[in-house]
Write a protein that holds these residues in place. Structure first.
Motif, PDB file in Angstrom:
ATOM      1  N   ALA A   1      -9.560  -2.201  -2.951  1.00  0.00           N
ATOM      2  CA  ALA A   1      -7.996  -2.578  -3.022  1.00  0.00           C
ATOM      3  C   ALA A   1      -8.059  -0.514  -1.927  1.00  0.00           C
ATOM      4  CB  ALA A   1      -6.897  -2.167  -3.794  1.00  0.00           C
ATOM      5  N   LYS A   2      -8.549   0.357  -1.711  1.00  0.00           N
ATOM      6  CA  LYS A   2      -8.896   1.472  -1.111  1.00  0.00           C
ATOM      7  C   LYS A   2      -8.751   0.835   0.524  1.00  0.00           C
ATOM      8  CE  LYS A   2      -9.546   5.741  -0.337  1.00  0.00           C
ATOM      9  NZ  LYS A   2     -10.013   6.521   1.324  1.00  0.00           N
TER      10      LYS A   2
ATOM     11  N   LEU B   1      -5.581  -9.295  -2.792  1.00  0.00           N
ATOM     12  CA  LEU B   1      -6.695 -10.145  -1.891  1.00  0.00           C
ATOM     13  C   LEU B   1      -7.467 -10.426  -3.027  1.00  0.00           C
ATOM     14  CD1 LEU B   1      -8.323  -5.932  -1.847  1.00  0.00           C
ATOM     15  CD2 LEU B   1      -7.440  -7.693  -0.186  1.00  0.00           C
TER      16      LEU B   1
ATOM     17  N   ILE C   1       0.682  -1.222  -0.104  1.00  0.00           N
ATOM     18  CA  ILE C   1       0.291   0.214  -0.285  1.00  0.00           C
ATOM     19  C   ILE C   1       0.922   1.102  -0.586  1.00  0.00           C
ATOM     20  CG2 ILE C   1      -1.580  -1.119   1.213  1.00  0.00           C
ATOM     21  CD1 ILE C   1      -0.515   1.352   3.368  1.00  0.00           C
TER      22      ILE C   1
ATOM     23  N   ASN D   1      -3.635  -0.205  -7.489  1.00  0.00           N
ATOM     24  CA  ASN D   1      -4.817  -0.819  -7.222  1.00  0.00           C
ATOM     25  C   ASN D   1      -4.895  -2.524  -7.501  1.00  0.00           C
ATOM     26  OD1 ASN D   1      -5.337   0.810  -5.044  1.00  0.00           O
ATOM     27  ND2 ASN D   1      -6.103   2.243  -6.370  1.00  0.00           N
TER      28      ASN D   1
ATOM     29  N   LEU E   1      -8.543 -11.290  -6.109  1.00  0.00           N
ATOM     30  CA  LEU E   1      -9.684 -11.047  -7.077  1.00  0.00           C
ATOM     31  C   LEU E   1      -9.410 -11.130  -8.580  1.00  0.00           C
ATOM     32  CD1 LEU E   1     -10.853  -6.841  -5.364  1.00  0.00           C
ATOM     33  CD2 LEU E   1     -12.104  -9.368  -4.994  1.00  0.00           C
TER      34      LEU E   1
ATOM     35  N   PHE F   1      -8.434  -2.119   1.729  1.00  0.00           N
ATOM     36  CA  PHE F   1      -6.669  -2.546   2.333  1.00  0.00           C
ATOM     37  C   PHE F   1      -6.476  -1.407   2.620  1.00  0.00           C
ATOM     38  CE2 PHE F   1      -3.097  -4.534   1.205  1.00  0.00           C
ATOM     39  CZ  PHE F   1      -3.157  -5.196   2.439  1.00  0.00           C
ATOM     40  N   THR F   2      -5.666  -0.188   1.900  1.00  0.00           N
ATOM     41  CA  THR F   2      -4.948   0.675   2.313  1.00  0.00           C
ATOM     42  C   THR F   2      -5.328   1.270   2.880  1.00  0.00           C
ATOM     43  OG1 THR F   2      -4.062   0.860  -0.175  1.00  0.00           O
ATOM     44  CG2 THR F   2      -3.758   2.214   1.015  1.00  0.00           C
ATOM     45  N   ASP F   3      -6.547   1.807   3.395  1.00  0.00           N
ATOM     46  CA  ASP F   3      -6.552   2.884   4.605  1.00  0.00           C
ATOM     47  C   ASP F   3      -6.447   1.511   6.309  1.00  0.00           C
ATOM     48  OD1 ASP F   3      -6.775   4.634   3.364  1.00  0.00           O
ATOM     49  OD2 ASP F   3      -9.513   4.622   3.234  1.00  0.00           O
TER      50      ASP F   3
ATOM     51  N   GLN G   1     -13.022  -3.299  -7.256  1.00  0.00           N
ATOM     52  CA  GLN G   1     -11.922  -3.905  -6.965  1.00  0.00           C
ATOM     53  C   GLN G   1     -10.881  -2.415  -6.544  1.00  0.00           C
ATOM     54  OE1 GLN G   1      -9.751  -5.746 -10.605  1.00  0.00           O
ATOM     55  NE2 GLN G   1     -10.540  -7.642 -10.031  1.00  0.00           N
ATOM     56  N   HIS G   2     -11.104  -1.715  -6.996  1.00  0.00           N
ATOM     57  CA  HIS G   2     -10.482  -1.112  -6.998  1.00  0.00           C
ATOM     58  C   HIS G   2     -10.499   0.172  -5.373  1.00  0.00           C
ATOM     59  CE1 HIS G   2      -8.126   0.234 -10.667  1.00  0.00           C
ATOM     60  NE2 HIS G   2      -7.828  -0.639 -10.219  1.00  0.00           N
TER      61      HIS G   2
ATOM     62  N   ILE H   1      -2.641  -4.567  -6.126  1.00  0.00           N
ATOM     63  CA  ILE H   1      -3.600  -4.727  -4.673  1.00  0.00           C
ATOM     64  C   ILE H   1      -4.570  -6.011  -4.794  1.00  0.00           C
ATOM     65  CG2 ILE H   1      -4.760  -4.369  -2.879  1.00  0.00           C
ATOM     66  CD1 ILE H   1      -2.894  -1.559  -3.046  1.00  0.00           C
ATOM     67  N   SER H   2      -5.359  -5.569  -5.727  1.00  0.00           N
ATOM     68  CA  SER H   2      -6.686  -6.065  -6.199  1.00  0.00           C
ATOM     69  C   SER H   2      -6.608  -8.037  -6.302  1.00  0.00           C
ATOM     70  CB  SER H   2      -7.549  -5.873  -6.711  1.00  0.00           C
ATOM     71  OG  SER H   2      -8.382  -4.043  -6.914  1.00  0.00           O
TER      72      SER H   2
END
Lengths: 396, 378
Positions: free
Chosen positions: B284-285, A390, A322, A382, A392, B287-289, B280-281, A385-386
């Motif tokens: 991801a946001k 995660l 992140i 992003n 996805l 998760f980041t937070d 997804q985004h 990360i996804s």
């Protein structure tokens, strides 16, 4: 946070302090910020001397192996050197893409001969590297790059165009991604090295919205690349490039931030004023300044946590993924707030109606917009990360 | 996740497995449906106390294990995951902290072992209005014989229905809003003149408004110094806030994970909705937070354990950040679940209701952003 092996480190701190005291030219005190500027000036004799001293000592890259000139020290020793430099207003003169990205990657993937040839000049700060990755048609989708390397038996001939090759106008060498197989996408890419002064390399700087910039277009016409300058396997360059990008991202996320100037809070107090209780008198701005301060602090705490975790688990922590988005988001918000609180004074382009700090704020605000585009855009981060963290799935 | 020692790892693992086996969200749902006055399941609380959780920050000489606040935070994070309702925060953390920090030997000996064993539930009776404002104390404590007489009321007392010991902030001089002139008192829950009324809040947890109608207490009921209770109260509240943040972190992480699982199974337009970049985004946001919030929460707990001077600012940092993130994640949980997330049969609503109640408790984001700035002089 407590360091382990305290007494050894205490002795090292004394050693570092004494050495810096003896070697750092006092005239350079507080001048570290100049190293980060986009426009370069000729180094002074003192700057040269300091670079040579640190280069010989190997402390510019304290954790790199000694057989290539590095410091051969632990990260804890490295932090001590950094702290001791900071204590007397000194800076690390050994930097750039060679140190941040290419060096660590070559140490991992290079042949012994490649390491012997390329690492020592990086350690000594003798030459600069530039990165030939992006192309006009290959930005976020980097693996679609088209620059072609044709096998000519004992060498390659490279043709194509690279863009955003930062520092290409000052660099002596380039690490570059080229296509060695046109039938495959990721598996047709090789990671090659060549000097920038060979025939067929043409560099054109690109003016950006912030004015002058280190970014260039680089045209490659029948450029000869020796076969011993391929890093990693032929057609296996994507793996090497991904590793390099990880180094790039971790370097980009936390870099600088404050810019060495006054803090956001101090600026806000000076430009906007405070009420009788000492609070910023513009309550709307105050809230947004606080939120930015909180985000910055949470980001720093996350950097520390990620470091502690990866040390304890001997592997990267999930928090690392992140860092680029969180860090760049924070810095861009900060830059926006800075020009906003300066009012019209925060919109000066040039001239003596504006202080250097005000002019710098405008250029930083503009230049900083690149940080969510390069090194894997915010959207690409992003996606990473996804998918990777995660789990996805890709769209059908 | 902070780097843990062996003791902390064991505690965390024990909490994780107990919560999963004995206190899943279905247990919370059952408790809510039962309408129990306490706002928690007394049997579950007994089990928690038997495992020693109520004594984690209490010194060994008073029946605790003295494992510290990060350890307590690890348990609360796990109980937060399934919205486990219990007096662990109000009693084992907040009330216990007040006594550990400000209690005389006699007060500690009398109350701490009972709190550590779960026999007595302690609670902070602090606020008097709809917003957290620890200086705005109007409840009066007047000299009466050799002791004091307390008159006034307190609102939103967490675990107020269960409390056998109330730690009450009272005004012994000055005006509401003054930091000087506040004194803390230990008041037994069954003292004459104490009356309580259960508050039915959206999150179904235990809370009460409590009235003190000329409640007589002895001089030995004063916790800390007369008129100088504000500093002790702030230190206590900072510990309670940090613990609450740990619970909120667990709830928010779980809400996020439930949502993420749903994104991987819900099919629309011929594919799982988690394959859409728009979702997804946003994931991801979140998760980041969550990662940023975790760093702030753990740093606050570690600072309390290390007793460093930056505890107040780190706690406000954590509460402000964690509140924002739990708010976001709980809203997205409902939105991303679509229609099913709007039904009472689904758990999403529980997390959103709990988020708002936890945000408001001990100061919401606005309160702690302002406090963070005031501490640093702007």
């Amino acid at each position: 946070m407590a360091d382990f092996g305290g007494s050894d480190l205490d002795a090292f701190r004394t050693e570092a302090r004494d050495w810096i005291e003896a070697n750092f030219p006092k005239s350079l005190k507080g001048k570290g910020g100049m190293m980060m500027r986009e426009e370069r000036s000729e180094p002074t004799p003192d700057m040269d001397a300091w670079r040579k001293a640190m280069g010989e000592k190997g402390w510019g890259v304290p954790t790199w192996p000694t057989q290539y000139g590095g410091g051969g020290l632990t990260p804890a020793h490295g932090r001590i050197i950094q702290q001791e430099l900071g204590r007397v207003g000194a800076y690390n003169p050994i930097g750039g893409m060679g140190v941040m990205m290419f060096g660590p990657t070559l140490l991992e993937y290079g042949t012994e001969a490649q390491k012997q040839q390329h690492i020592p000049p990086i350690v000594k700060g003798e030459l600069q590297w530039c990165q030939g990755f992006s192309e006009p048609g290959a930005g976020s989708d980097l693996a679609s790059l088209q620059t072609r390397a044709e096998d000519k038996g004992d060498h390659y001939i490279v043709n194509g165009q690279k863009i955003w090759t930062s520092g290409a106008q000052w660099a002596q060498w380039c690490f570059c991604l080229v296509r060695t197989d046109t039938t495959k996408k990721h598996e047709g890419i090789s990671f090659v090295l060549f000097p920038m002064d060979v025939p067929g390399v043409e560099v054109r700087p690109i003016p950006l919205i912030a004015g002058n910039s280190p970014f260039c277009e680089t045209f490659l016409t029948d450029v000869r690349v020796e076969k011993d300058q391929v890093v990693g396997p032929v057609n296996g360059g994507w793996t090497v490039a991904k590793r390099l990008l990880q180094h790039e991202r971790s370097g980009l996320s936390g870099a600088g931030g404050g810019g060495g100037g006054r803090s956001l809070v101090k600026l806000a107090k000076d430009y906007v004023g405070v009420d009788e209780a000492g609070r910023l008198s513009d309550t709307d701005l105050r809230t947004r300044v606080i939120m930015n301060e909180i985000d910055g602090r949470a980001f720093q705490l996350t950097a520390m946590r990620a470091m502690a975790e990866s040390k304890a688990n001997s592997g990267p922590s999930a928090a690392t993924s992140i860092m680029k988005n969180a860090g760049t988001r924070w810095m861009q918000d900060r830059a926006e707030l800075t020009i906003e609180l300066m009012g019209h004074q925060g919109l000066g382009w040039e001239g003596d109606d504006f202080t250097p700090e005000e002019l710098g704020a405008v250029r930083s605000w503009l230049g900083g917009k690149a940080t969510t585009i390069y090194g894997g855009s915010q959207e690409v981060q992003n996606n990473i990360i996804s998918k990777r963290i995660l789990g996805l799935p890709d769209p059908k | 996740m902070a780097v843990l020692n062996e003791e902390q790892t064991m505690l965390r693992d024990a909490a994780k497995s107990w919560v999963q086996e004995k206190s899943p969200v279905t247990a919370f749902r059952k408790m809510r449906d039962s309408g129990v006055e306490l706002g928690y399941d007394a049997n579950a609380w007994n089990e928690m106390a038997e495992m020693g959780w109520a004594g984690v920050i209490i010194p060994e000489e008073y029946g605790g294990s003295d494992f510290g606040y990060l350890s307590m935070g690890l348990i609360l994070e796990e109980t937060g995951r399934t919205l486990t309702a219990s007096p662990l925060l109000a009693s084992g953390l907040a009330a216990a902290s007040a006594l550990v920090l400000g209690g005389s030997d006699a007060q500690k000996s009398e109350w701490l072992p009972k709190i550590a064993g779960g026999e007595v539930v302690g609670a902070l009776a602090i606020d008097e209005g709809a917003h957290h404002a620890p200086e705005k104390v109007a409840l009066k404590a007047e000299k009466s014989g050799s002791g004091y007489k307390l008159s006034g009321s307190k609102s939103f007392v967490l675990e107020g229905m269960a409390a056998g010991l109330l730690i009450v902030s009272a005004r012994t001089s000055g005006q509401p809003g003054d930091t000087d002139g506040i004194t803390l008192f230990l008041v037994a829950g069954d003292a004459k003149g104490v009356s309580r009324k259960r508050l039915h809040l959206a999150d179904s947890r235990g809370a009460a408004n409590i009235t003190f109608d000329g409640v007589e207490v002895g001089e030995d009921a004063v916790l800390g110094e007369v008129d100088k209770g504000h500093a002790l109260l702030e230190k206590t509240l900072d510990r309670a806030r940090a613990g609450l943040c740990a619970e909120m972190l667990g709830s928010a992480v779980q809400a996020f994970e439930i949502t993420l699982d749903y994104l991987k199974v819900r099919v629309q337009f011929g594919q799982v909705i988690g394959s859409f970049q728009a979702l997804q985004h946003r994931a991801a946001k979140m998760f980041t937070d969550l990662e940023l919030a975790r760093s702030a929460v753990e740093a606050a707990l570690q600072a309390i354990d290390a007793d460093t001077p930056d505890v107040p600012e780190l706690v406000s940092l954590a509460k402000a950040k964690m509140g924002d993130v739990f708010h976001l994640v709980s809203n997205e949980m409902v939105q991303m679940h679509g229609g099913i997330g709007m039904t009472d049969a689904h758990d999403a609503g529980f997390y959103m209701k709990r988020a708002r109640a936890a945000e408001a408790a001990f100061g919401n984001q606005g309160y702690h952003r302002d406090r963070y700035a005031r501490i640093q002089g702007y």
